[in-house]
Write an enzyme that holds these catalytic residues in place. Structure first.
Site, PDB file in Angstrom:
ATOM      1  N   GLU A  57       0.830  -1.194   0.000  1.00 45.66           N
ATOM      2  CA  GLU A  57       0.000   0.000   0.000  1.00 45.66           C
ATOM      3  C   GLU A  57       0.869   1.250   0.000  1.00 45.66           C
ATOM      4  O   GLU A  57       0.544   2.240  -0.660  1.00 45.66           O
ATOM      5  CB  GLU A  57      -0.936  -0.018   1.207  1.00 45.66           C
ATOM      6  N   HIS A 126     -11.359  -6.000   8.260  1.00 44.60           N
ATOM      7  CA  HIS A 126     -12.112  -5.698   7.035  1.00 44.60           C
ATOM      8  C   HIS A 126     -13.341  -4.873   7.369  1.00 44.60           C
ATOM      9  O   HIS A 126     -14.363  -4.977   6.702  1.00 44.60           O
ATOM     10  CB  HIS A 126     -12.560  -6.976   6.310  1.00 44.60           C
TER      11      HIS A 126
HETATM   12  C1  LIG Z   1      -1.794  -5.064   4.202  1.00 45.07           C
HETATM   13  C2  LIG Z   1      -2.806  -5.878   3.479  1.00 45.07           C
HETATM   14  N1  LIG Z   1      -3.143  -5.547   2.215  1.00 45.07           N
HETATM   15  C3  LIG Z   1      -4.083  -6.255   1.539  1.00 45.07           C
HETATM   16  C4  LIG Z   1      -4.708  -7.320   2.117  1.00 45.07           C
HETATM   17  C5  LIG Z   1      -5.782  -8.109   1.359  1.00 45.07           C
HETATM   18  N2  LIG Z   1      -5.291  -9.429   1.018  1.00 45.07           N
HETATM   19  C6  LIG Z   1      -5.520 -10.494   1.818  1.00 45.07           C
HETATM   20  S1  LIG Z   1      -4.750 -11.861   1.282  1.00 45.07           S
HETATM   21  C7  LIG Z   1      -4.097 -11.078  -0.068  1.00 45.07           C
HETATM   22  C8  LIG Z   1      -3.198 -11.814  -1.005  1.00 45.07           C
HETATM   23  C9  LIG Z   1      -1.974 -12.353  -0.332  1.00 45.07           C
HETATM   24  O1  LIG Z   1      -1.138 -13.000  -1.228  1.00 45.07           O
HETATM   25  P1  LIG Z   1       0.196 -13.714  -0.788  1.00 45.07           P
HETATM   26  O2  LIG Z   1       1.021 -12.839   0.077  1.00 45.07           O
HETATM   27  O3  LIG Z   1       0.846 -14.224  -2.014  1.00 45.07           O
HETATM   28  O4  LIG Z   1      -0.302 -14.915   0.134  1.00 45.07           O
HETATM   29  P2  LIG Z   1      -1.206 -16.168  -0.263  1.00 45.07           P
HETATM   30  O5  LIG Z   1      -2.636 -15.798   0.038  1.00 45.07           O
HETATM   31  O6  LIG Z   1      -1.008 -16.446  -1.699  1.00 45.07           O
HETATM   32  O7  LIG Z   1      -0.764 -17.309   0.607  1.00 45.07           O
HETATM   33  C10 LIG Z   1      -4.508  -9.740  -0.077  1.00 45.07           C
HETATM   34  C11 LIG Z   1      -4.168  -8.769  -1.124  1.00 45.07           C
HETATM   35  C12 LIG Z   1      -4.325  -7.643   3.444  1.00 45.07           C
HETATM   36  N3  LIG Z   1      -4.874  -8.678   4.092  1.00 45.07           N
HETATM   37  N4  LIG Z   1      -3.378  -6.917   4.088  1.00 45.07           N
END
Ligand SMILES: Cc1ncc(C[n+]2csc(CCOP(=O)(O)OP(=O)(O)O)c2C)c(N)n1
Lengths: 337, 426
Positions: A57, A126
């Protein structure tokens, strides 16, 4: 149109009119955003006009500031308002002050869109309503629509304005109005019968800094924004009190004239917001009303708000300031002696 | 493109690069970019090795299980069959649990769920390979850690249903567990934030001349967050006894890993910029995960500092209950993942060893399914989301160690309002 379509239409209209408008953020490109607000924009306007961003972000807002300083009009999305805090430094120390610091040489015409608020069982991360932490920072505008018509018009006005704007989208209202009663049958915007669900397809603006009077009344002024506008309508109906309901639409700039005119007329003021109460924006509203309308007040100003704790998953509806709490406040305001 | 500045007409025009995944819905699946290498081929350096001597390692893929399901090479931890069966059981339990609770979400019994399908080997092997007291800073795809350590299934369901016996008293989103007794740190919904805590925790252990180490995950997407880089800097500067892991499952939500910038450089290689070793490991290979973890743990325990491990894997299912992956990747992509399925691979290895067979496997599957069913039933008897809640007092607890006047007043008001309403209704 529902609010998602209205916001999508605003982005589409602006991207069509101005090649400098570009949209990016986590999952906004090919997929069209987790709430589908940017759906179809990449396909229509091309890969470099609407694209996915790395999951950072701070990076998203920092890059948007640089793009804005160059002369573009970036409209980044932060997936949930709860995740805006890693970008807080960029927003507060940079976006908000670039114009002032450079004596007008540079500015950051960035519109940060982000869904906020509770009522969807999103738990602590959220559900938050962070408007007060932006309102306290001079140099940022904070806009919060409550219906599809305003959402589109306000988003267009935000993109057109040269200041950094935090555009908070009440996610509980994306698909339909919500009156704060989870057991009530939910209506979609299409079936709501509300004029504010009629959204023109073309360009129009709802100017920033102008509140709307949702309901005229004589006994109490209710100040609300976002989801709470609908909750207030329900609470007013329940209370039987002839309240005037003002939807602030933006808290910075704030329509102080609409507020003072109304409170001077009704002599009472109840403020409703979803964010925690202590240090919330209701405190500022209360102080302003007290400063400007003291001689007209017939009862103490009241604040109905979330409790002072992180948003608790299982207790969502206990935490959520609903119509009952508002109705009680309205009754106690008119009964005050 | 019209030339914006005609006075510079002979300069090349700059172009904005936007990463693109290898395949999209409706296109043919390609994993041509995946370099599987040879199982057993990557060398296993001494634990005291200097980073400058292992700069090639992030570009290789450490694998132990070969295509004939045999364990080969220097990273083979040479585990007893009973240990392997325990690991298999933990992975299978994770899968059975995920399937059942995912369905519970579809039935409206909870608000949210996330599966770890395809990634079970990572947390299962690490949970078993590390010692009691080593602290794990998990993500939401690491419940295999708890299953490997026999965390009570019913308690897990109670958390997921946010019911009256939820161990986190309704304060947290489903599956964002906290289980201190199981060395499992509280999960935050904010990505990346715990990576730095893991380093701080490890620094504290070193400061206290303790023997504990820490372990932390971020997803591939989350490597873009500032916290990742902050953690790496702290870990390097203070030579923290920690194992920092990137679970590269190829996707964030819809965004493929390319947006976190591994196009020119694998995630494991990010360690090189900080001056400690990075290794890339087949995350679908229980033995490779174990072997790599053991190496990194030995390094940490002997004051050789941190290691970054990239676990190369694939998220076989959607991101969460809110996600439909067919909207952004070919429907059959998961079936083409060139490193197979972790459960299937360990099962076949055990069969090759003569320690397992199809009948035993089917029987275990049925047994675990039954265990999960019983646990869900027990939790359902307490109540599912909205049917049963912790006492309302809990809402005001743990904001601070002691409630201040605000919370006291708010609790009193809420209760008074309820009592009045109930009185009125009677
Ligand atoms: C700071 C933050 N930004 C956005 C989100 C929304 N969000 C939740 S999971 C996710 C994707 C995460 O991807 P990754 O780090 O590759 O982990 P994976 O779910 O693939 O294990 C996002 C964008 C969040 N939880 N926290």
């Amino acid at each position: 149109m529902n609010m998602i379509q209205a916001l999508n239409s605003a982005l589409d209209v602006m991207m069509e009119r101005d090649p400098d408008v570009l949209v990016f953020g986590e999952d906004v490109g090919y997929f069209g955003g987790v709430f589908r607000v940017t759906e179809g924009l990449q396909k229509k306007h091309g890969l470099t006009r609407c694209f996915d961003a790395p999951l950072t972000e701070g990076g998203i807002i920092g890059a948007a500031i640089g793009m804005g300083a160059y002369g573009l009009k970036p409209v980044p999305e932060i997936q949930f308002a709860d995740y805006i805090l890693p970008a807080y430094d960029q927003l507060v120390s940079e976006a908000a002050r670039l114009r002032y610091r450079s004596n007008g040489e540079f500015c950051a015409p960035v519109t940060v869109r982000t869904p906020y608020g509770g009522g969807i069982f999103g738990g602590q991360t959220h559900s938050q309503s962070p408007e007060a932490i932006f309102a306290h920072v001079t140099g940022l505008k904070t806009v919060i629509p409550s219906n599809p018509y305003d959402a589109k018009g306000l988003l267009i006005a935000s993109i057109e304005c040269d200041d950094p704007v935090i555009f908070l989208e009440p996610k509980r209202l994306y698909n339909g109005p919500f009156y704060g009663r989870p057991d009530e049958e939910l209506k979609t915007w299409d079936k709501s019968g509300l004029a504010s669900a009629d959204v023109p397809t073309g360009h129009y603006e709802v100017p920033l800094g102008r509140a709307s009077i949702v309901r005229e009344g004589s006994e109490v002024t209710v100040l609300a924004y976002g989801t709470m506008v609908h909750v207030a309508e329900a609470g007013i109906r329940d209370s039987g009190v002839d309240a005037e309901l003002i939807d602030l639409r933006s808290i910075v700039p704030l329509d102080i004239d609409a507020i003072t005119a109304s409170v001077r007329k009704t002599g009472r003021c109840v403020i409703l917001h979803e964010a925690s109460r202590f240090g919330g924006f209701g405190g500022e509203l209360s102080a302003l009303v007290q400063e400007r309308c003291f001689d007209h007040l017939r009862s103490p100003i009241q604040r109905i708000a979330g409790y002072d704790m992180p948003y608790p998953h299982a207790f969502e509806w206990d935490y959520f300031p609903g119509p009952i709490r508002l109705a009680e406040a309205l009754q106690s305001a008119v009964e005050y002696r | 493109m019209p030339n914006p500045d005609p006075t510079k007409s002979n300069l090349p025009r700059l172009e904005l690069h936007i990463p693109e995944p290898p395949s999209r819905p409706g296109e043919e699946v390609t994993f041509a970019h995946v370099n599987r290498g040879e199982a057993g081929a990557v060398r296993r350096p001494d634990i005291a090795v200097h980073e400058s001597e292992v700069r090639d390692l992030p570009y290789e893929l450490i694998r132990v299980l070969d295509d004939d399901d045999k364990a080969v090479g220097p990273w083979d931890p040479k585990l007893a069959p009973e240990t392997l069966i325990k690991g298999l059981r933990a992975m299978m339990l994770t899968r059975a649990f995920d399937d059942r609770l995912f369905r519970a979400h579809r039935q409206g019994k909870t608000s949210f769920y996330m599966k770890s399908t395809g990634e079970e080997a990572i947390a299962a092997a690490q949970s078993m390979a590390l010692d009691k007291g080593d602290m794990f800073f998990p993500t939401y795809r690491a419940s295999a850690w708890l299953h490997a350590r026999n965390y009570p299934l019913t308690t897990m369901c109670n958390q997921i249903f946010s019911n009256a016996e939820d161990p986190l008293a309704g304060k947290q989103l489903p599956i964002l567990f906290s289980a201190r007794d199981y060395d499992f740190y509280s999960i935050s919904g904010n990505l990346g934030v715990r990576f730095v805590h893991a380093v701080g925790w490890a620094m504290a252990s070193a400061y206290k001349n303790d023997t504990k180490i820490s372990l932390a995950y971020v997803g591939d997407g989350t490597t873009a967050e500032g916290d990742f880089h902050e953690a790496m800097t702290f870990a390097a500067a203070y030579r923290a006894p920690t194992i920092l892991c990137v679970t590269n499952n190829q996707y964030a939500i819809s965004s493929f890993a390319g947006f976190a910038a591994p196009e020119r450089l694998p995630f494991a290689a990010k360690a090189l910029a900080y001056g400690f070793p990075g290794i890339k490991v087949d995350g679908n290979d229980f033995l490779a995960v174990w072997g790599a973890t053991q190496w990194a743990a030995e390094r940490a325990r002997t004051n050789n500092g941190p290691t970054l491990i990239e676990f190369y894997t694939y998220r076989a299912e959607g991101h969460s209950t809110s996600d439909d992956p067919s909207a952004y990747r070919p429907k059959d992509e998961a079936a083409h993942w060139p490193l197979g399925d972790p459960v299937d691979r360990l099962k076949k290895h055990l069969i090759v060893l003569g320690a397992w067979d199809e009948d035993k496997h089917t029987a275990l599957e049925a047994e675990l399914k039954e265990q999960v069913k019983v646990a869900v039933k027990e939790a359902e008897a307490v109540g599912t989301l909205g049917q049963s809640k912790p006492p309302i007092e809990e809402m005001f607890e743990d904001v601070f160690a002691e409630k201040d006047w605000r919370l006291k007043e708010q609790e009193r008001d809420l209760k008074a309002r309820r009592a009045a309403r109930e009185g009125g209704a009677a």
